[in-house]
Design an enzyme around this catalytic site. Structure first.
Site, mmCIF file in Angstrom:
data_model
loop_
_atom_site.group_PDB
_atom_site.id
_atom_site.type_symbol
_atom_site.label_atom_id
_atom_site.label_comp_id
_atom_site.label_asym_id
_atom_site.label_seq_id
_atom_site.Cartn_x
_atom_site.Cartn_y
_atom_site.Cartn_z
ATOM 1 N N THR A 151 67.326 -32.394 -49.034
ATOM 2 C CA THR A 151 68.787 -31.832 -48.500
ATOM 3 C C THR A 151 69.880 -32.825 -49.061
ATOM 4 O O THR A 151 69.726 -34.106 -49.182
ATOM 5 C CB THR A 151 68.851 -31.758 -46.994
ATOM 6 N N GLU A 390 64.952 -27.477 -41.227
ATOM 7 C CA GLU A 390 63.907 -26.780 -41.746
ATOM 8 C C GLU A 390 64.050 -25.233 -41.893
ATOM 9 O O GLU A 390 63.046 -24.492 -41.693
ATOM 10 C CB GLU A 390 62.391 -27.067 -40.640
#
Length: 417
Positions: A151, A390
């Site tokens: 990320t 997630e």
């Protein structure tokens, strides 16, 4: 002739179930003695080490690094992986461990997930033999900590748009530059699995993974402070400033080409969440059930009020459905593997259920529920993060939608597969 259910249908005694009073549907019988014993072993560690200290750790925003070797000795780090010092346990056993850990705190389960399902899984699935031998035994033992850098500040749900780059120089070395954000454990980590654009292809197809020792010059990590969630955990920003790596630092397996590499690891972590959040929900339920018996209002225990029983009943039914969903997905994973839609179904709904139960439990605790003496609001705050990482609800809804319609709608135009 009508009869009174309260008189003629006494409640089934669920005290013998390893899941406790919430087990209204006989879920205990779904698990083998070995599976239940593993869950109880993890619960013993949580009861002995985590519960007496979690309020203080959460209040001070401290992750207790001293528990890492204990988790290694318990065999829960990379426990679903085989070889290289890993326990090689089943998916269901991993799930049972996850729900016991998260009953203690989401931050504890998150550590095990980042270490095992993300960093260790990436090396196990996609790494070279040398990379596996170098890192996996130490990580399984809790002697080394890993993190997983996917990320970015501008690339969360859309990792294909990541801007971190890996450039290979004529001599073969790779040079990494970029920033990663919301990376669990990065300030504690000895090794990072970093995903970067190599420029070989567009639209995420050129993304490759790299095994990066965190003492490599140019690698730095800083913990994100002033969080309202996951306080007894560590999330960080990583900066990569000309990080030079040897040619063999790349994850070499064909399975690591493009975004399918990190997505395989993400699905392992998402699977653990399906079970983990049920542990937080069960702990919230147990906390308010105990409170309802102990707390008296208007001369009557809260447990005797109809509204209290209605709320407890709804919680228990929802928790049973969540465990049964996790069990179905876990057995399927052990038998022949899962699909992304299966994983998204479990992650989406069980997170929704768990956060709702934690919030309802806090409400039933009244003003006392806002203190760290009671677990539900801590769980609810943590689950805000678990529900987001997630894959957000929307990402999982679209994954399920793609399975139902055959159309990928992850962009406004609905063209990206």
């Amino acid at each position: 002739m009508t009869t009174s259910p309260a008189q003629d249908a006494p409640s089934r005694d669920t005290s013998a179930s390893f899941l406790g009073p919430v087990d209204l549907t006989g879920m205990d019988a779904l698990f083998s003695a070995e599976e239940k014993q593993l869950a109880l072993d993890v619960r013993a560690l949580v009861d002995e080490v985590i519960r007496p200290n979690i309020a203080d750790w959460y209040d001070r925003a401290v992750f207790p690094t001293e528990i890492v070797p204990e988790l290694g000795r318990l065999g829960v780090l990379g426990m679903h992986l085989h070889g290289y010092g890993c326990a090689g346990r089943s998916a269901v056993e991993y799930g049972l461990a996850a729900q016991e850990l998260e009953a203690g705190d989401s931050g504890l389960r998150t550590f095990v997930s980042v270490q095992g399902s993300l960093a260790m899984s990436a090396i196990h699935k996609h790494g070279s033999e040398e990379q596996k031998r170098q890192w996996l035994p130490r990580m399984a033992a809790g002697e080394a900590v890993g993190c997983f850098g996917l990320t970015e500040p501008g690339a969360g749900s859309d990792p294909a748009s990541m801007t971190t780059t890996a450039r290979q120089e004529p001599g073969g070395d790779w040079v990494l530059n970029g920033t990663k954000r919301w990376i669990g454990l990065a300030t504690l980590a000895d090794v990072a699995v970093i995903w970067a654009q190599t420029g070989e292809h567009g639209d995420g197809r050129g993304v490759r993974g790299f095994v990066v020792p965190t003492d490599t010059p140019g690698f730095s990590a800083e913990a994100i402070a002033q969080k309202l969630s996951m306080r007894a955990s560590v999330q960080c920003e990583i900066r990569l400033d000309g990080v030079r790596l040897p040619a063999d630092a790349i994850l070499p397996a064909d399975s690591a080409l493009g975004l399918k590499g990190p997505f395989q690891c993400l699905n392992e972590a998402r699977y653990g969440i399906i079970w983990g959040v049920m542990g937080a929900a069960r702990d919230s339920f147990n906390a308010v059930l105990d409170y309802a018996h102990a707390r008296t209002q208007f001369g009557t225990p809260l447990a005797a009020f109809q509204l209290t029983q209605a709320k407890l009943a709804d919680m228990a039914v929802a928790i049973n459905k969540g465990y049964l969903l996790a069990h179905q997905i876990g057995r399927t994973k052990d038998a022949h593997g899962t699909t992304p839609a299966m994983i998204s179904t479990g992650k989406l709904d069980n997170c929704r259920v768990a956060i709702g139960i934690a919030r309802d439990a806090r409400e039933m605790l009244g003003g006392n529920g806002i203190t760290l003496e009671h677990s539900p609001l801590r769980h609810a705050n943590n689950l805000e993060s678990v529900r987001t990482y997630e894959g957000t609800d929307e990402v999982h809804q679209l994954t399920i939608g793609r399975a139902l319609t055959g159309i990928g709608a992850f962009t406004a135009a609905g063209v990206r597969p």
